[in-house]
Design a protein around this motif. Structure first.
Motif: not given
Length: 285
Positions: A16, A114, A117, A119-122, A125-126
């Motif tokens: 990240t 993730v 999931d 919504a929590e997977s970079t 989401t980046w």
């Protein structure tokens, strides 16, 4: 477990932070996938796919019984190649999160996914950075795969079973071992006058026993499956892990002798250790 690959370490630490600090530029990759990355002016404008070609069109969601690995290789990996390869194939430019020798396993363990999931997977989401963001149809394909991964139930593993501990029903009392001649009397296991004799010598690896001999005693004896057992200073017993005499059967006449073993090494025999011997069966003649 669905796969059994050797996972090669990858340069994934601080993904990240790395994405924020290093940035990405869309680029054209050579070869079938994750190949050489063009440098300098050849890399194209930031945020513009440039010559990378159009991404694959939308596809129907994978069926619930689909193989996640197959879906990844056929649908997700080409998108990663198209969208991410320009920067993330070169550790000098951005964190690398795929090892082409093991693309499926390496990507799952890279820290950008993730499982189950999206919504929590970079990886999703980046958003837009110095490389292109996902198109809606592309994001749907990756999200569908991540969800599919979470729906797969792991195979149940059999509970661990402790290995059987060698050692028979007839065991002598523990006794200290001295350098030189040692005698273990077998009277207390019902063999009157019988003995186990051996020479002991402390060596770097433990205690070396030699000329391990059974004496038949008053009535002679018959024994099966001898096991030499080490006892530490706390009274914990350690039967021979190799169980090297498992198949041994010996018959010794009265006042006779029989060699149990010419040599035996008790590895890591403690300085305050003791020894006992057990038999699976024993009887007089």
């Amino acid at each position: 477990m669905r796969v059994n690959f050797r996972v090669v370490p990858m340069l994934i630490a601080g993904l990240t932070a790395g994405l924020a600090g290093l940035g990405c530029q869309a680029a054209t990759a050579t070869g079938p996938g994750w190949g050489d990355v063009p440098k300098g002016d050849d890399a194209g404008d930031p945020g513009d796919p440039g010559d990378a070609g159009e991404p694959p069109g939308p596809v129907e969601p994978a069926p619930e019984d689909a193989d996640p690995e197959q879906v990844f290789l056929e649908e997700v990996l080409p998108l990663l190649d198209d969208r991410c390869n320009g920067c993330h194939a070169d550790a000098a430019r951005a964190p690398v999160f795929i090892d082409l020798d093991y693309p499926y396993v390496s990507f799952l363990e890279s820290g950008v996914v993730v499982v189950g999931d999206p919504a929590e997977s970079t990886i999703l989401t980046w958003g837009a950075h110095r490389g292109p963001a996902w198109e809606a149809d592309e994001e749907a394909i990756v999200a569908d795969w991540i969800t599919l991964e979470g729906a797969v139930e792991p195979e149940e593993e059999d509970p661990p079973v402790d290995p059987p501990v060698p050692g028979g029903d007839y065991e002598t009392s523990p006794q200290a071992i001295v350098e030189g001649d040692n005698v273990v009397e077998l009277d207390d296991i019902g063999l009157p006058g019988a003995e186990l004799r051996f020479l002991a010598q402390r060596v770097a690896l433990g205690m070396h026993m030699s000329r391990i001999t059974l004496y038949g005693g008053d009535d002679g004896l018959s024994v099966t499956h001898p096991t030499i057992i080490t006892h530490d200073g706390d009274g914990v017993r350690y039967p021979d892990p190799d169980d090297r005499f498992e198949a041994l059967e010996l018959v010794v006449p009265a006042a006779g002798t029989a060699i149990l073993a010419e040599n035996n090494l008790l590895v890591d025999f403690p300085l305050d250790g003791e020894l006992s011997i057990s038999f699976a069966s024993r009887s007089t003649l």
